[in-house]
Design an enzyme around this catalytic site. Structure first.
Site, short mmCIF file in Angstrom:
data_model
loop_
_atom_site.label_atom_id
_atom_site.label_comp_id
_atom_site.label_asym_id
_atom_site.label_seq_id
_atom_site.Cartn_x
_atom_site.Cartn_y
_atom_site.Cartn_z
CB SER A 22 -0.88 0.01 1.17
OG SER A 22 -0.25 0.22 2.37
CE LYS B 222 -2.66 2.01 4.39
NZ LYS B 222 -2.19 0.90 4.62
#
Length: 206
Positions: A123, A160
């Site tokens: 990701s 993230k």
């Protein structure tokens, strides 16, 4: 003690684990086999480097002639902890989460690293954080917009890019295949575990 390369740290950890498990150090051949070296000579070269850095003593004339120096007999000297699976509701640095330690100088990173986290998934690939990499993390409880964080959402730990707008937090992936994780702080739990301060590439540990 001078900082170790990732490979040297891996070999030192192998020696410590072997001594802890069997009561004796591994042979050169065992080190070569377990780490995928083509020959025992390659293991010998790394052992010589570890000896020069004061991590071990080499005892001539025996296949298991490796002795840890006093500085390496203490758990506190093992270096940065590598965090594995994190149990729900427990601190990320709880001892049971530590898979092993790597003797990497925390000051290599700015700010200094407090622990390592193995990257799972792709990701964050667009900024060079890849599957299997070791992410160096500075322990922190606060983050600014735009920083890459290790965050705990409910009971899941994720890496993230952080963005906060009012009571809403967006955890953005760096991969167009992933949508942001949206957390409403009025009804959901989120905590910052740390800030990403560096990456050790997966290939350096193979």
């Amino acid at each position: 003690m001078r900082p170790l390369t990732p490979r040297q740290a891996e070999i030192l950890e192998l020696i410590k684990r072997n001594i802890a498990d069997t009561g004796m150090p591994p042979t050169r051949a065992e080190i070569a086999k377990r780490l995928g070296f083509k020959s025992a000579n390659a293991a010998e070269e790394h052992l010589k480097a570890l000896a020069k850095k004061g991590c071990i003593e080499i005892i001539p004339g025996t296949s298991r002639g490796i002795r840890l120096t006093q500085a390496n007999e203490s758990e506190e000297e093992l270096g940065l902890p590598l965090i594995g699976q994190v149990a729900a509701g427990e601190p990320i640095l709880a001892q049971e989460h530590v898979e092993q330690h790597y003797q990497i100088d925390p000051a290599m990173f700015r700010p200094s690293a407090d622990f390592l986290l193995r990257v799972r998934g792709d990701s964050m690939k667009n900024i060079g954080i890849l599957e299997g990499d070791l992410l160096a993390v500075h322990k922190a409880e606060q983050a600014r917009n735009g920083q890459v964080v290790v965050a705990r959402v409910e009971d899941d730990v994720t890496v993230k890019r952080f963005e906060k707008k009012g009571s809403i937090v967006y955890l953005h992936a760096e991969n167009e295949d992933y949508s942001p994780i949206v957390v409403d702080l009025t009804s959901e739990s989120l905590s910052i575990e740390g800030l990403a301060v560096g990456v050790i590439r997966n290939g350096d540990w193979q």
